[in-house]
Design a protein around this motif. Structure first.
Motif: not given
Length: 569
Positions: A378-392
């Protein structure tokens, strides 16, 4: 006034010190061998917030009064504990008066006077002094000496709970003559005084090797001519908790070992050897993970983890802080590392029962991975290909630091795995406990410097009233270059509303209201993510079956009554 009387009476549980029976002769029991696997880096607790420094120095320098094993106040260098009833605390609560016991001497034979007490206050509040125990003197307007045996403390406003300055192992009195040229910015450079303070306690420093070993001898000017029973003390530092436990419980090489942070099944096997026993007491110790509210990026250089670095790029997000806590299974951590000596907690103030909150238990005490993941989604932290969330462009990947200890490294691995289940990465790092807790302003690895995103350790407070402890999270207690990295507000938390509420606590006398305010302050720290409380830890130490007089104390220094220790034949 009735509630105030109850408050003071509840704290002043004993007005005379009931020690063990007097020894036949000072120094007849030879050498007392103590192990601290976290080696001591200084004998001046005003320059280090580390428990190991506070405990070690408590054998040498003393406060006016301290807490016994039941949490009651007992006079040490004074005739009695001041109260409203005996006239020691003013009815308007703006001042209190202590009377020094007749004949108290420093270990160099000179008289202990009120001037030494006044100097200690000035030493700690001096600009640029980096006093690690500044919270103990919060709200003190002045300290005066009507005569050499009398100390009058005046407060900036009515102080319903006045037992802070010069009370407990964290607030001892130091000698003016020895330290008068060590005030302010000069304090860390006074090596001789910091390593070998002149004191009023039962022992005197003979030789100090930082981060290694301390040799002490019986104080020939100690106020009880029959004590201490031991002629010398050898306090050895370093190694690890398991080897320290083994040296007492299995080999019998040492008499006492502090802080048995060892897996419970290992300790049980050692106790079976029959040479020693464990002593456990639950007080206010909490193993916690601090969340850095400042940017800790190494590229920031000298600004790193300071206000100039700005807010942390991801931990400044309340959703992230809450999710990190929700992802942790505290019960597993307790089972794996603490056993009966630990309890899962969401409080930074876990005791006494009157001030222990349950408000945060409903959301934080049990792991909830689904809720944690939803918060981050909900806060916009999305998982990347490595499974780690990121935003901006900012990743939820953290440097996670603690001291070197098998239980702590196991906890790190558990937490890392739990966080991975919500898309958070962690790089684990540990530093020698003697360095991590050492307080050296030149070291990059101290817990005060906090050159990491998150860090884990245990801390607690003296006595049973949490006011002075809760003052450690005031905005002006943040460590930084200006105070020699000695502020107590390690997570760099700052909330004016918190500061205001703490001010209200300091003015409140009614017991129920004080408890309510303390709980609210505790809850703010957890709810807002200043830290993630993990385990309410029992203090666990070991001692030889031949060592008598030990009274395990979770409210003060464990060595608080070392003058009464002796060896059975």
């Amino acid at each position: 006034m009735k509630n105030l009387k109850l408050l003071l009476a509840g704290t002043v549980a004993a007005l005379t010190f009931a020690g063990a029976a007097a020894h036949a002769e000072r120094g007849t029991d030879g050498d007392l061998k103590i192990l601290f696997w976290q080696a001591v880096s200084t004998m001046n607790p005003y320059l280090s917030g580390g428990t190991k420094e506070v405990y070690a120095s408590s054998m040498v320098i003393e406060p006016l009064a301290r807490y016994d094993e039941k949490g009651g106040l007992v006079p040490m260098l004074v005739t009695e504990i001041p109260t409203v009833e005996n006239g020691g605390v003013a009815k308007d609560l703006l001042s209190m008066t202590w009377k020094i016991k007749p004949g108290v001497k420093w270990s160099d034979g000179t008289p202990f006077t009120a001037d030494d007490v006044i100097f200690t206050w000035k030493y700690c509040i001096a600009p640029d002094g980096g006093c690690a125990q500044a919270a103990q003197y919060e709200g003190v307007k002045s300290v005066e000496a009507p005569d050499p045996q009398t100390i009058k403390i005046t407060f900036t406003e009515p102080k319903p709970y006045p037992y802070s300055a010069f009370v407990g192992a964290q607030s001892p009195v130091i000698q003016k003559k020895q330290f008068e040229n060590c005030v302010g910015a000069k304090a860390p450079g006074c090596t001789s005084a910091n390593f070998g303070p002149i004191g009023t306690g039962p022992f005197v420093v003979k030789e100090f090797k930082p981060n290694d070993v301390i040799t002490l001898t019986a104080n020939t000017n100690y106020r009880d001519a029959a004590k201490p029973a031991f002629a010398t003390v050898t306090l050895k530092g370093g190694g690890d908790a398991a080897s320290a436990a083994r040296a007492v419980l299995e080999t019998g090489e040492y008499d006492y070992a502090w802080n048995m942070q060892v897996e419970p099944e290992i300790l049980a096997k050692m106790v079976a050897a029959g040479k020693g026993k464990l002593e456990t007491a639950f007080g206010t110790q909490v193993e916690r993970i601090n969340l850095n509210h400042y940017n800790a990026d190494p590229s920031l250089g000298a600004k790193r983890s300071t206000k100039d670095a700005g807010p942390h790029p991801s931990l400044s997000d309340p959703a992230v802080r809450r999710a990190l806590s929700l992802a942790i299974d505290r019960d597993i951590i307790v089972e794996a590392g603490y056993g009966a000596a630990g309890k899962a907690t969401c409080n930074i103030v876990p005791a006494p029962a009157a001030v222990a909150s349950t408000k945060n238990d409903s959301w934080c005490l049990k792991q909830d991975l689904a809720a944690a993941n939803k918060l981050l989604d909900d806060a916009g932290w999305k998982k990347g290909p490595d499974g780690i969330r990121a935003k901006n462009g900012v990743k939820l990947s953290y440097l996670y630091s603690t001291s070197t200890n098998s239980v702590r490294q196991a906890t790190q691995e558990l937490v890392k795995d739990m966080w991975s289940q919500i898309g958070v990465g962690a790089e684990l790092r540990n530093a020698s406990a003697s360095v991590f807790f050492g307080g050296d302003p030149a070291s990059p690895d101290t817990f005060q410097k906090f050159y990491a995103d998150v860090e884990m350790y245990t801390n607690n407070f003296d006595g049973t009233d949490p006011e002075k402890y809760l003052a450690e999270w005031l905005c002006d207690k943040v460590p930084g270059p200006a105070n020699g990295w000695q502020g107590q507000n390690i997570p760099r938390y700052c909330n004016p509303a918190y500061d205001k509420l703490l001010g209200e606590l300091s003015k409140t006398a009614e017991l129920d209201k004080r408890a309510t305010l303390a709980k609210q302050l505790n809850d703010m720290l957890t709810e807002e993510g200043a830290h993630i409380p993990l385990v309410h830890r029992g203090s666990v130490s070991s001692h030889s079956l031949k060592l008598a007089g030990v009274k395990m104390n979770a409210w003060d220094s464990e060595l608080w009554n070392v003058a009464d220790w002796s060896r059975t034949k």
